[in-house]
Design a protein around this motif. Structure first.
Motif, PDB file in Angstrom:
ATOM      1  N   GLU A 189       0.826  -1.215   0.000  1.00  0.00           N
ATOM      2  CA  GLU A 189       0.000   0.000   0.000  1.00  0.00           C
ATOM      3  C   GLU A 189       0.862   1.267   0.000  1.00  0.00           C
ATOM      4  O   GLU A 189       0.515   2.271  -0.632  1.00  0.00           O
ATOM      5  CB  GLU A 189      -0.956  -0.001   1.203  1.00  0.00           C
ATOM      6  N   GLU A 190       1.967   1.183   0.734  1.00  0.00           N
ATOM      7  CA  GLU A 190       2.949   2.273   0.733  1.00  0.00           C
ATOM      8  C   GLU A 190       3.401   2.557  -0.709  1.00  0.00           C
ATOM      9  O   GLU A 190       3.451   3.711  -1.139  1.00  0.00           O
ATOM     10  CB  GLU A 190       4.140   1.789   1.575  1.00  0.00           C
ATOM     11  N   GLY A 191       3.693   1.468  -1.433  1.00  0.00           N
ATOM     12  CA  GLY A 191       4.131   1.603  -2.824  1.00  0.00           C
ATOM     13  C   GLY A 191       3.049   2.166  -3.731  1.00  0.00           C
ATOM     14  O   GLY A 191       3.347   2.852  -4.714  1.00  0.00           O
ATOM     15  N   ILE A 192       1.804   1.871  -3.425  1.00  0.00           N
ATOM     16  CA  ILE A 192       0.707   2.407  -4.232  1.00  0.00           C
ATOM     17  C   ILE A 192       0.575   3.913  -4.010  1.00  0.00           C
ATOM     18  O   ILE A 192       0.437   4.685  -4.964  1.00  0.00           O
ATOM     19  CB  ILE A 192      -0.623   1.694  -3.893  1.00  0.00           C
ATOM     20  N   LYS A 193       0.700   4.307  -2.743  1.00  0.00           N
ATOM     21  CA  LYS A 193       0.643   5.747  -2.426  1.00  0.00           C
ATOM     22  C   LYS A 193       1.757   6.515  -3.116  1.00  0.00           C
ATOM     23  O   LYS A 193       1.562   7.609  -3.617  1.00  0.00           O
ATOM     24  CB  LYS A 193       0.762   5.945  -0.905  1.00  0.00           C
ATOM     25  N   ASN A 194       2.951   5.918  -3.102  1.00  0.00           N
ATOM     26  CA  ASN A 194       4.126   6.526  -3.741  1.00  0.00           C
ATOM     27  C   ASN A 194       4.095   6.497  -5.248  1.00  0.00           C
ATOM     28  O   ASN A 194       5.065   6.895  -5.889  1.00  0.00           O
ATOM     29  CB  ASN A 194       5.406   5.757  -3.360  1.00  0.00           C
ATOM     30  N   LYS A 195       3.070   5.894  -5.805  1.00  0.00           N
ATOM     31  CA  LYS A 195       2.948   5.731  -7.266  1.00  0.00           C
ATOM     32  C   LYS A 195       4.035   4.813  -7.847  1.00  0.00           C
ATOM     33  O   LYS A 195       4.318   4.864  -9.040  1.00  0.00           O
ATOM     34  CB  LYS A 195       3.013   7.095  -7.983  1.00  0.00           C
ATOM     35  N   GLU A 196       4.663   4.022  -6.983  1.00  0.00           N
ATOM     36  CA  GLU A 196       5.623   3.027  -7.506  1.00  0.00           C
ATOM     37  C   GLU A 196       4.857   1.835  -8.066  1.00  0.00           C
ATOM     38  O   GLU A 196       5.333   1.138  -8.954  1.00  0.00           O
ATOM     39  CB  GLU A 196       6.516   2.494  -6.374  1.00  0.00           C
ATOM     40  N   ILE A 197       3.704   1.572  -7.465  1.00  0.00           N
ATOM     41  CA  ILE A 197       2.943   0.361  -7.757  1.00  0.00           C
ATOM     42  C   ILE A 197       1.569   0.747  -8.278  1.00  0.00           C
ATOM     43  O   ILE A 197       0.988   1.748  -7.843  1.00  0.00           O
ATOM     44  CB  ILE A 197       2.807  -0.483  -6.471  1.00  0.00           C
ATOM     45  N   LYS A 198       1.068  -0.061  -9.194  1.00  0.00           N
ATOM     46  CA  LYS A 198      -0.246   0.295  -9.754  1.00  0.00           C
ATOM     47  C   LYS A 198      -1.375   0.019  -8.764  1.00  0.00           C
ATOM     48  O   LYS A 198      -1.177  -0.650  -7.755  1.00  0.00           O
ATOM     49  CB  LYS A 198      -0.479  -0.446 -11.079  1.00  0.00           C
ATOM     50  N   GLU A 199      -2.549   0.527  -9.074  1.00  0.00           N
ATOM     51  CA  GLU A 199      -3.633   0.479  -8.089  1.00  0.00           C
ATOM     52  C   GLU A 199      -4.311  -0.882  -8.053  1.00  0.00           C
ATOM     53  O   GLU A 199      -5.298  -1.136  -8.744  1.00  0.00           O
ATOM     54  CB  GLU A 199      -4.654   1.575  -8.389  1.00  0.00           C
ATOM     55  N   ILE A 200      -3.781  -1.729  -7.193  1.00  0.00           N
ATOM     56  CA  ILE A 200      -4.317  -3.073  -7.036  1.00  0.00           C
ATOM     57  C   ILE A 200      -4.760  -3.260  -5.603  1.00  0.00           C
ATOM     58  O   ILE A 200      -4.453  -2.446  -4.736  1.00  0.00           O
ATOM     59  CB  ILE A 200      -3.228  -4.126  -7.348  1.00  0.00           C
ATOM     60  N   ASP A 201      -5.470  -4.343  -5.360  1.00  0.00           N
ATOM     61  CA  ASP A 201      -5.853  -4.691  -3.996  1.00  0.00           C
ATOM     62  C   ASP A 201      -4.646  -5.338  -3.319  1.00  0.00           C
ATOM     63  O   ASP A 201      -4.213  -6.433  -3.700  1.00  0.00           O
ATOM     64  CB  ASP A 201      -7.043  -5.652  -4.045  1.00  0.00           C
ATOM     65  N   ALA A 202      -4.117  -4.670  -2.297  1.00  0.00           N
ATOM     66  CA  ALA A 202      -2.863  -5.129  -1.675  1.00  0.00           C
ATOM     67  C   ALA A 202      -2.967  -6.538  -1.092  1.00  0.00           C
ATOM     68  O   ALA A 202      -2.061  -7.365  -1.317  1.00  0.00           O
ATOM     69  CB  ALA A 202      -2.391  -4.131  -0.623  1.00  0.00           C
TER      70      ALA A 202
END
Lengths: 196, 196
Positions: free
Chosen positions: B140-153
């Motif tokens: 989720e940290e990575g999703i916030k940082n825009k490193e990771i795409k928007e998936i269900d963690a």
DNA sequence: CCTACCGATCGGTAGG
DNA sequence: CCTACCGATCGGTAGG
């Protein structure tokens, strides 16, 4: 006295196999006794043997049913005119839907097939090997077509098949996302990871 | 008469637990008898009880050892100053290496923990829940940082953890690729599938 | 570390 | 479908 309630379109044997699926999933094949099963079905243990031959037969029924469904699916799908990525997408979605709707028997067949004995054991091992090879073949096709990046196909198969079995934890989790969202997320992570 | 050969840096109990790992992996916890284990170790079944309290204790040792190793790893790693993707990468590699080198105990703890009884059962269930939550937190940290795409963690965690357990089939396969290649392939497929 | 042995439970059968 | 029961095997203990 107490009769087995068989569902409208099912034999008594099917009722027993269904209860066995639930118990084998919950406690494992070896730790499930015929007395446990009898209690679940609502009869005495001895009465089960009017419908089945042995405890082992129950595991056979479950494993071969699941194996047949997956084998049939990959055969019809592979004969179609889809691209490799589309085939993988369809295969993955079939696995996910099967795990969502029939997870008990799928998990049992995946986890307990080792307790079969020959000739059933060798038969299931063969089917599993053939299935994985066929799946890997589709991935290799996609690599040749430049649809898929250059990865080791058997490793990709192993990742996909085992990732799907994680749906068991999804079933156990308190706040589940919907099956549709689950499917989209799994496709997004796994199929995107393969694309070139 | 026949003495347990304990390795240089190991107690007899450790020798027994090691043999139990192999047997529980091969036949499952429930289908393994203390006589099987005694034979593997080279003594009579009764003699095992000079070193252990019960069959159940063996499963506890295995499950808690594995749980501690993974928990310690995620704690030190999460305290470091890596990006989310780097943390996930490191976590995944730790899981892979553990599965490659200690797959018997990892598979047993993953598959047989259900046969523990309270308070050990609840303890392990808690640890597993906490571990997955912590892992999901990193994603989720990575999703916030825009490193990771928007998936269900939680779904991503489930995929990664179960994909890794597929390494068991890799162990069984005839023509294995090297552990290094396996690791690179798994990282390529799984981590790339997460990146934005 | 072994011999001897315990009560409990297992999968399955006989006979009605 | 049940009662009654079988031989085998289970985890574990006593006592040396």
């Amino acid at each position: 006295m107490a009769k087995i309630k068989s569902k409208k379109n099912g034999t008594k044997k099917e009722t027993i196999v269904e209860a066995a699926s639930r118990l084998f999933h919950e406690k494992g094949f070896s730790a499930t006794s015929m007395r446990d099963l009898a209690e679940k079905v609502g009869v005495e243990a001895a009465s089960l043997y009017n419908h089945i031959q042995s405890k082992s037969e129950l595991l056979q029924e479950i494993c071969f049913k699941v194996a047949n469904e997956f084998m049939t699916n990959i055969e019809t799908l592979d004969a179609g005119a889809l691209t490799a990525i589309e085939k993988i997408n369809a295969l993955l979605r079939f696995h996910i839907q099967h795990m969502v709707h029939h997870f008990e028997e799928v998990v049992v067949s995946d986890r307990e097939w080792r307790h079969l004995s020959d000739p059933y054991l060798s038969n299931i091992q063969n089917q599993r090997r053939i299935y994985r090879k066929r799946f890997a073949g589709i991935i290799e096709e996609g690599i040749k077509n430049k649809e898929i990046k250059e990865i080791d196909a058997p490793t990709a198969v192993l990742i996909i098949l085992h990732a799907v079995s994680g749906i068991e934890s999804w079933h156990r989790s308190k706040r589940k996302i919907s099956p549709e969202l689950l499917e989209e997320n799994m496709v997004m992570i796994l199929v995107e990871g393969l694309k070139k």
